[in-house]
Design a protein around this motif. Structure first.
Motif, short mmCIF file in Angstrom:
data_model
loop_
_atom_site.label_atom_id
_atom_site.label_comp_id
_atom_site.label_asym_id
_atom_site.label_seq_id
_atom_site.Cartn_x
_atom_site.Cartn_y
_atom_site.Cartn_z
N THR A 237 0.82 -1.20 0.00
CA THR A 237 0.00 0.00 0.00
C THR A 237 0.86 1.25 0.00
N ASP A 238 2.16 1.09 0.13
CA ASP A 238 3.10 2.21 0.12
C ASP A 238 4.16 1.91 -0.94
N PRO A 239 3.82 2.09 -2.22
CA PRO A 239 4.71 1.67 -3.32
C PRO A 239 5.96 2.54 -3.41
N LEU A 240 6.98 2.12 -2.68
CA LEU A 240 8.18 2.94 -2.57
C LEU A 240 8.88 3.11 -3.91
N LEU A 241 9.00 2.05 -4.70
CA LEU A 241 9.68 2.16 -5.98
C LEU A 241 8.90 3.08 -6.92
N ALA A 242 7.59 2.90 -6.99
CA ALA A 242 6.78 3.76 -7.87
C ALA A 242 6.96 5.23 -7.50
N GLN A 243 6.95 5.53 -6.21
CA GLN A 243 7.13 6.92 -5.80
C GLN A 243 8.52 7.42 -6.15
N ALA A 244 9.54 6.55 -6.00
CA ALA A 244 10.90 6.94 -6.37
C ALA A 244 11.00 7.21 -7.86
N LEU A 245 10.30 6.44 -8.66
CA LEU A 245 10.29 6.65 -10.11
C LEU A 245 9.60 7.97 -10.46
N VAL A 246 8.57 8.30 -9.70
CA VAL A 246 7.92 9.60 -9.90
C VAL A 246 8.88 10.72 -9.57
N ASP A 247 9.57 10.61 -8.43
CA ASP A 247 10.50 11.65 -8.00
C ASP A 247 11.63 11.84 -9.02
N ALA A 248 12.01 10.76 -9.71
CA ALA A 248 13.12 10.84 -10.67
C ALA A 248 12.65 11.14 -12.09
N GLY A 249 11.35 11.23 -12.31
CA GLY A 249 10.84 11.60 -13.62
C GLY A 249 10.65 10.45 -14.59
N PHE A 250 10.77 9.22 -14.12
CA PHE A 250 10.51 8.07 -14.98
C PHE A 250 9.02 7.72 -15.01
N LEU A 251 8.30 8.22 -14.05
CA LEU A 251 6.87 7.99 -13.95
C LEU A 251 6.23 9.30 -13.54
N VAL A 252 5.10 9.64 -14.16
CA VAL A 252 4.36 10.85 -13.79
C VAL A 252 3.02 10.41 -13.20
N PHE A 253 2.75 10.87 -11.99
CA PHE A 253 1.49 10.55 -11.34
C PHE A 253 0.54 11.73 -11.48
N GLU A 254 -0.63 11.47 -12.07
CA GLU A 254 -1.64 12.51 -12.24
C GLU A 254 -2.91 12.10 -11.51
N PRO A 255 -3.27 12.80 -10.43
CA PRO A 255 -4.53 12.50 -9.75
C PRO A 255 -5.70 12.80 -10.68
N VAL A 256 -6.79 12.10 -10.47
CA VAL A 256 -8.01 12.34 -11.25
C VAL A 256 -9.01 13.05 -10.36
N SER A 257 -10.01 13.64 -10.96
CA SER A 257 -11.02 14.36 -10.19
C SER A 257 -11.71 13.40 -9.23
N GLU A 258 -11.90 13.84 -8.01
CA GLU A 258 -12.53 13.05 -6.94
C GLU A 258 -11.71 11.81 -6.60
#
Length: 378
Positions: A237-258
């Motif tokens: 529930t705490d995807p550390l690698l995914a968040q690290a990839l976001v921080d490094a620009g390999f993954l972009v996280f875009e929240p959706v409405s609601e």
């Protein structure tokens, strides 16, 4: 006696006859040619008139079909209400796919009641075409190697592990719940009716190991994806690698409405994986990621793979590869395209079917079994 005047008169008569003959002959020929050409022209005009009428009729039918399709795209999502109440879904897409297609899918999932946890965009940095990209990914993975192929394999393996672990945990809970329901249905005692004889050894319930842990019905996960508290690995529930990839620009996280503002992977998360990018080809990440999610399993995974190519008749390489592989098509659902409501509806219904481990391939492209999954009671 023939004199010069006679010769002149004779030659004049000959040339005059030739001229008259040519004039009369060409006049008759021109009339026949003109009449023939006029007949052909009239025939062509008639045929063109018929074609114009057919074109106008087809244009009217096309305009009507486009109006109906537009209305369905705008209002059809309401038909899906209640089919995915509170089901967690992550939409993962390659940068470069059609944004409108992905947005339509997200809106349809939300209209069906799904808890869409955001859009995960795989960026072009995963191509590892620049030294800076290689160095940054190696730093994220804490990997000394500078080999792009090895780094890409590692990131696919570890990110796939995070997703797979979350999906498997929910499957294990479902399996135990099903065992409990079966036990109740067959008269297994519980509560005050369950009286053990003195001296009997406690016997673990079916579906639970002796040490009290829940077995994984999808098979043993990788050694690194075992019990989190025992080996210190990350909580899914705490995807550390995914968040690290976001921080490094390999993954972009875009929240959706609601939707949630933070990146997360809850137990039982469903993944809609969107391929077809011209800038990040499917064989770079999407296809190997599907292979990782299906590694070591022979039952359907909780992932639907689709294409977002905009208007067109083709499907993505990932969808085509799954449909052409007997083992993959047995465990991974696919949808042709997301360019219209039919594709969005097929995606929603395919995600709904994951709860019953039903796999299907939908659309009109090669390898599709039907346009839409069969409707179930929501």
């Amino acid at each position: 006696m023939i004199n010069l005047r006679y010769h002149i008169v004779s030659l004049t008569a000959v040339f005059l006859a030739i001229g008259i003959g040519l004039t009369l002959g060409s006049t008759f020929l021109d009339r026949a040619t003109v009449e023939n050409l006029n007949g052909q022209l009239e025939n062509l005009e008639t045929r063109l008139g018929d074609r114009d009428e057919q074109i106008e009729l087809l244009e009217d039918e096309l305009a009507e079909a486009e109006a109906l399709q537009s209305a369905l795209d705008e209002q059809g999502a309401g038909l899906l209400a209640g089919r995915l109440d509170a089901v967690p879904v992550v939409v993962m897409a390659s940068a470069g796919v059609d944004d409108a297609d992905v947005d339509g899918a997200v809106e349809s999932l939300q209209a069906a009641g799904a808890d869409v946890l955001g859009e995960w965009w795989l960026t072009e940095r995963l191509l590892l075409a620049e030294e800076a990209d290689i160095d940054d990914l190696a730093a994220v993975l804490e990997e000394p190697s500078g080999d792009p192929a090895r780094l890409r394999r590692l990131v696919i393996d570890r990110l796939g592990r995070e997703v797979q672990t979350s999906q498997r945990r929910d499957a294990a809970v479902d399996a135990v719940a099903e065992e409990a329901d079966d036990g109740d249905a067959t008269g297994t005692p519980d509560g005050d009716d369950a009286v053990a004889e003195e001296g009997d050894a406690e016997t673990p319930s079916e579906g639970v190991d002796v040490d009290g842990t829940v077995p994984d019905p999808l098979g043993d996960p990788d050694d690194d994806a075992g019990d989190d508290e025992a080996d210190g690995t990350e909580d899914p529930t705490d995807p550390l690698l995914a968040q690290a990839l976001v921080d490094a620009g390999f993954l972009v996280f875009e929240p959706v409405s609601e939707g949630q503002d933070e990146l997360t992977l809850p137990d039982g998360v469903r993944v809609v994986l969107v391929g077809g990018s011209p800038t990040l080809p499917d064989d770079v990440f999407v296809q190997p990621f599907v292979d990782r999610l299906t590694e070591g399993v022979d039952v359907p995974i909780r992932t639907v793979v689709t294409s977002a190519l905009g208007d067109g008749d083709a499907v993505s390489e990932a969808v085509a590869a799954i449909r052409s592989d007997d083992e993959l098509r047995a465990v991974v659902s696919t949808v042709d395209r997301l360019d219209h409501f039919q594709g969005w509806m097929a995606t929603v219904l395919a995600v709904e079917d994951l709860a019953s481990s039903t796999v299907g391939h939908y659309g009109l492209g090669e390898g599709a079994a039907a346009l839409l999954p069969p409707l179930q009671d929501p």
